[in-house]
Design a protein around this motif. Structure first.
Motif, PDB file in Angstrom:
ATOM      1  N   ASN A 260      29.948  22.964  35.069  1.00  0.00           N
ATOM      2  CA  ASN A 260      30.288  23.940  36.103  1.00  0.00           C
ATOM      3  C   ASN A 260      31.794  24.191  36.127  1.00  0.00           C
ATOM      4  N   VAL A 261      32.577  23.124  36.002  1.00  0.00           N
ATOM      5  CA  VAL A 261      34.030  23.272  36.064  1.00  0.00           C
ATOM      6  C   VAL A 261      34.583  23.866  34.762  1.00  0.00           C
ATOM      7  N   LEU A 262      34.086  23.363  33.623  1.00  0.00           N
ATOM      8  CA  LEU A 262      34.698  23.721  32.344  1.00  0.00           C
ATOM      9  C   LEU A 262      33.942  24.802  31.582  1.00  0.00           C
ATOM     10  N   GLY A 263      32.718  25.140  32.013  1.00  0.00           N
ATOM     11  CA  GLY A 263      31.959  26.150  31.293  1.00  0.00           C
ATOM     12  C   GLY A 263      31.917  27.497  32.010  1.00  0.00           C
ATOM     13  N   THR A 264      31.805  27.454  33.342  1.00  0.00           N
ATOM     14  CA  THR A 264      31.617  28.684  34.112  1.00  0.00           C
ATOM     15  C   THR A 264      32.682  29.756  33.844  1.00  0.00           C
TER      16      THR A 264
END
Lengths: 611, 414
Positions: A260-264
């Motif tokens: 969620n933090v690094l892909g979104t």
């Protein structure tokens, strides 16, 4: 058949014989235990799973909006077709699934490398500072999974996701390439740094129980060092490696925080994101289809695991003989190596924790000047101008009661889960190869992939009325323990199995011949020998339960409020400093628990190994 | 010993069979939908002749004097006395400030204990739905958003019962109590970086966000994981005419529709999704992405207006794009209602009235707006009458949010 009729015993005798055989089968310890476990798991796991499957194959009320002639409750393949073979399948299932597989495989391999190397260094070498390495190795897993991802963002942030540039760009003065800041590579690295603890715990438990006589024998026979590693050591730790592989792989597949933090920001979605997305807008059926696809993938992985170690490669290393453990001499490299390992570990821990801690001392986040330094969020009295008048966390009685609840819940869950793990391990390992054992092992994996929120929702309806001997438990602390234990059955099964695999059959048989009953054999032989597995199961569950949120959010009451739900309250309110302070308290509590459990573990292990 | 084991194994078999049978036997009674009152008329007189046989839901309604059994005039002395006898009220909320309100309530009414749960909107919906389906009637007060599910599901099924204190009818306009009373409004606006744009917002028309100049420079809380943002996109799509007018104003011609876009509303969402907006994992990340002090260049973003509090404190350089066409943002509502079959209905009524009066204080901050016409916006905030926003149409969002999610994902990711 060619049997003469005169030899055929009368029917009544045959039935009696069959009955006796049945009773003998039934009363053997492993079968009895397996059946008891099966009953329990049917209720705790299969009922929620059944509800999930049922949801996916019936029209839901809101489907009427998309399919005008749908009748809610009617059987339909609509959701499966929609997710598997429609124009939205690619964006909701296939692309995210592919991403999940890439990330999970990469993270698992990297975690395996880090965890195994560290385990070997700690258990089998004369590297200085091994105790420190050992203690530091469990900390990354103690931190919430997104803390490492957040630290990565602070280090590597690029313009793509907006905000101020990361620390690294600031230092080297050049922009960081996007692939290093966001997307699969950073997700793989940050997940591996979080989950290598699994491999470390399992592999070190396995290495501890390998008798060096086996390796010495090979050396005497003229085998080279690498050959010994390949042919003796590696096969012996293989069950532990595979346990770690499955745990890490399925955990990363199901994880939402890091991606969620690094892909979104670069629109790199994984399947866990899509499950959450469906559930968030109330499309449970779609979300459950995706979750079941995840379950199927896990079952395939377990199947491969069973094929690999099931028949051939099950080695009993704790025998009735004496036990010797040699350490490898690292020579002149030992100090350099030790320094390198410790620096690596400290970086992985200190960076995320340092950022969290630093944040709690800033009156306004992002302002690094000394005048902005404050202890308010820790010990301040209520001030209406700061955080809506919420007092500092150490002054807030709610924090203390939540902390106590967290500890209570985690200890109870960890105890029952670990106990269950030893029993599960016994039933699965002693019956290895039988259908009953396989069934128990496979069911034990399902909770991994049932979304926590779905578990909670089903448990409300299962435990709000009296069902047979089970009283209505909704709203009680006991239900929180039950749901947490159920969710952690995969952990307990894994650690139980890998511990039990190493206990020689002859030890129990000796006890049996000496007239010891099941309970005595358990208490005097099995349990002491598997205490390492018991303790690592306990530890893992203790840690995860402390952090668990989505599983219990629907089942908590203000009286049973836990620390992790306090952080959510603060985060939603924009009081990030207090949220971070609570996370630090949580980590501190787990560290203390870890330390105490670690003491116990060392003592009992030595006793168990007769050292 | 052997016999004991045999007996035990027989017992286990029985339990095994019972265990297998349990899933089917687990009770899942679906309560009959309670008769809903005519929207917005809680003061409706009670039906003169109650039917001889009442359902359990109706019996509860009658005892609680709610729904069709509501009296012509609410007797607040009686309600307060009954509430004190009940001694407790359980509130399901989506704001952590519920703790503060609970403390204030207990100071005023020491006889009544408030248990406030901060569940977050989505989880509050799931909790109430599952409790009602299972017949576990625990919660008393609904104090949360989740509008689409309320209007599509909870209200039609009779899980939530409308209640408006009748002494407030003059100050709460009908649209704010029809069919449930609005506790407060929150506003999502298009915002910009004031430090880099001293002359005001660089965006004057929403269609600019679909142009190449702003490609990859618009930040939004990820609609795929945040249902409220998806609801906002759906609301935007429902305003086709205003968006078509804004299109004409910018390009001087009518928008050309695609086969998959029924109107200019959906067309805007499609073009916006195709222009690579940057999804962020949370609301804080959005505003930090374009309004952190000291940036060299910055985009714009859809963010909660409550972040303006941080601008006032000097932590951010964010402000709302006030003059932008067609509107500056979308407002969503949090509602108050009594939960069906609540054990403490009178305490619930008293709590609802309290939150609509002095109990609103924890929410009387920049970014939140009271539904009462006589409660002005707090100092520093955009006054209520200058707030040029669309109000979320919860019924439209309920009917279209799933379609919008497909539409958004297809256009964003393909």
């Amino acid at each position: 058949m060619g049997v003469p009729e005169v030899l055929q015993p009368p029917l009544s005798l045959r039935i009696l014989a069959a009955y006796r055989r049945f009773i003998r089968w039934l009363t053997s310890a492993r079968v009895l235990l397996a059946l008891i476990l099966l009953v329990m798991m049917v209720y705790l796991i299969l009922v929620p799973l059944y509800r999930m499957v049922e949801t996916t194959v019936t029209y839901q009320e809101r489907d009427v909006l998309a399919v005008p002639d749908a009748v809610p409750g009617q059987l339909t393949a609509y959701h499966w077709v929609r997710m598997l073979a429609s124009r939205v399948s690619r964006v909701f299932l296939y692309a995210p699934l592919q991403h999940s597989l890439v990330v999970a495989t990469g993270a698992t391999l990297l975690a395996m490398f880090i965890g195994s190397v560290l385990a070997w260094l700690v258990i089998r070498t004369d590297m200085p500072g091994r105790h420190l390495v050992n203690n530091l190795a469990t900390i990354p897993y103690i931190m919430p999974s997104w803390t490492i991802a957040m630290a990565w963002k602070v280090m590597f942030n690029t313009r793509v996701a907006g905000g101020t540039p990361g620390l690294l760009e600031y230092l080297i003065g050049r922009p960081i390439p996007t692939w290093l800041a966001y997307g699969p590579i950073p997700i793989i690295i940050s997940s591996a740094l979080h989950y290598y603890t699994f491999f470390f715990l399992f592999v070190s438990a396995a290495l501890m129980s390998i008798d060096s006589n086996l390796e010495d024998a090979a050396e005497l026979a003229g085998a080279s060092r690498s050959r010994i590693l390949r042919r003796i050591t590696f096969p012996l730790v293989l069950p532990a490696l595979l346990s770690g592989f499955i745990m890490t792989f399925s955990k990363v597949m199901g994880t939402f925080g890091g991606p969620n933090v690094l892909g979104t920001p670069v629109r790199y979605y994984v399947i866990a994101t899509m499950i959450r997305s469906s559930v968030a807008i109330g499309e449970f059926a779609d979300g459950f289809v995706l979750a079941i696809v995840l379950i199927l993938f896990t079952i395939v992985t377990i199947y491969i695991n069973q094929r690999l170690i099931g028949t051939r490669k099950s080695y009993e290393t704790i025998g009735g003989r004496g036990f010797v453990a040699h350490v490898a001499r690292l020579g002149p490299w030992r100090k350099v190596l030790a320094a390198g390992v410790i620096v690596f570990q400290v970086l992985v821990i200190a960076l995320p924790l340092g950022l969290l801690a630093y944040d709690t001392f800033m009156l306004h986040p992002g302002n690094y000047s000394l005048s902005n330094f404050t202890l308010h969020y820790w010990i301040g009295k209520s001030d209406i101008n700061i955080a809506n008048g919420t007092p500092g966390v150490l002054r807030n009685p709610k924090i203390y009661s939540s902390a106590w609840n967290s500890i209570r819940l985690s200890l109870a869950t960890a105890f029952f889960t670990a106990l269950l793990g030893v029993i599960l391990g016994y039933a699965i390992v002693k019956g290895r190869g039988t259908r009953l054992s396989k069934l128990v092992e496979q069911i034990s994996f399902i909770p991994y992939v049932i979304p926590g929120i779905a578990f909670g929702a089903v448990y409300i309806s299962m435990f709000s009325k009296r069902v047979g001997p089970i009283p209505p438990l909704y709203g009680t602390f006991a239900l929180l323990v039950i749901v947490s234990v159920a969710k952690h059955i995969p952990y307990s099964a894994r650690s139980g199995v890998s511990a039990m695999l190493q206990v020689g059959r002859e030890l129990e048989e000796a006890g049996q011949m000496a007239g010891a009953n099941l309970w005595q054999r358990f208490k005097r032989i099995i349990f002491p020998l598997t205490s390492a597995g018991f303790v690592s199961g306990f530890l893992l569950t203790f840690i995860t339960t402390m952090r668990e949120l989505s599983l219990i959010i629907l089942l908590v009451t203000p009286a049973t409020q836990v620390l992790s739900s306090q952080t959510m309250r603060y985060t939603e309110n924009g009081d990030t400093q207090m949220a971070n302070a609570v996370i630090l308290i949580l980590i501190t509590l787990v560290l203390i628990g870890n330390f105490i459990i670690g003491r116990f573990r060392g003592g009992s292990l030595k006793k168990g190994l007769g050292m | 010993m052997k016999t004991l084991v045999k007996v035990l194994s027989a017992c286990m078999l029985v339990v095994l069979i019972a265990g297998c049978a349990a899933p089917a036997a687990t009770p899942t009674p679906t309560p009959k939908p309670a008769p809903t009152t005519a929207p917005g008329q809680p003061t409706q007189p009670p039906s003169p002749t109650p039917e001889p046989t009442l359902t359990p839901d109706e019996q509860w309604l009658k005892a609680a004097e709610l729904g069709k059994f509501a009296p012509a005039k609410q007797d607040w002395a009686a309600i307060e006395a009954a509430a004190k006898k009940e001694g407790k009220v359980i509130v399901y909320a989506n704001s952590s400030r519920i703790e503060k309100a609970a403390a204030m309530f207990m100071e005023k009414y020491p006889e009544i204990t408030v248990e406030g749960y901060d569940l977050g909107g989505d989880d509050a919906v799931i909790k109430v739905r599952e409790e009602q389906k299972a017949g576990a009637y625990v919660g008393d007060v609904w104090f949360s958003g989740g509008g689409p599910d309320i209007f599509g599901d909870l209200l039609p099924k009779g899980y939530l019962i409308p209640f408006v204190p009748d002494d407030l009818l003059d100050v709460i306009p009908p649209e704010a109590r029809n069919p449930l009373v609005v506790a407060r409004y929150g506003v999502r606006v298009l915002g910009y970086n004031t430090e880099l744009n001293p002359n005001g917002c660089p965006i004057t028309n929403w269609w600019q966000l679909t142009e190449p100049e702003w490609k990859g420079k618009v930040f939004i809380e990820d609609p795929l994981t945040d249902a409220s943002t998806m609801g906002i996109l759906t609301t935007i799509a429902s305003h086709a005419e205003e968006l078509a007018a804004a299109y004409r104003e910018r390009y001087g011609k009518d928008p050309v529709l695609d086969p998959d876009t029924p109107d200019a509303g959906w067309l805007w969402v499609k073009r916006f999704a195709q222009n690579s907006p940057v999804p962020e994992p949370g609301g804080d990340e959005v505003v930090e992405a374009f309004a952190t002090p000291g940036m060299k260049e910055a985009g714009v973003g859809f963010t909660s207006y409550s972040k303006y509090r941080d601008t006032v404190k000097g932590k951010l350089v964010f402000d709302a794009c006030k003059g932008v066409k067609p509107v500056m943002g979308v407002q969503t509502q949090a509602y108050l209602a009594v939960i069906n079959r609540a054990s403490h209905p009178n305490a619930a009524k008293l709590f609802i009235r309290f939150v609509l009066n002095e109990g609103f204080e924890p929410w009387n901050v920049i970014g939140d707006y009271s539904a009462r016409t006589d409660v002005p916006a707090p100092k520093g905030a955009i006054p209520r009458e200058e707030l040029n926003v669309w109000t979320q149409d919860d019924a439209y969002v309920y009917a279209n949010i799933a379609k919008m999610r497909d539409f958004w994902a297809m256009n964003l990711l393909q």
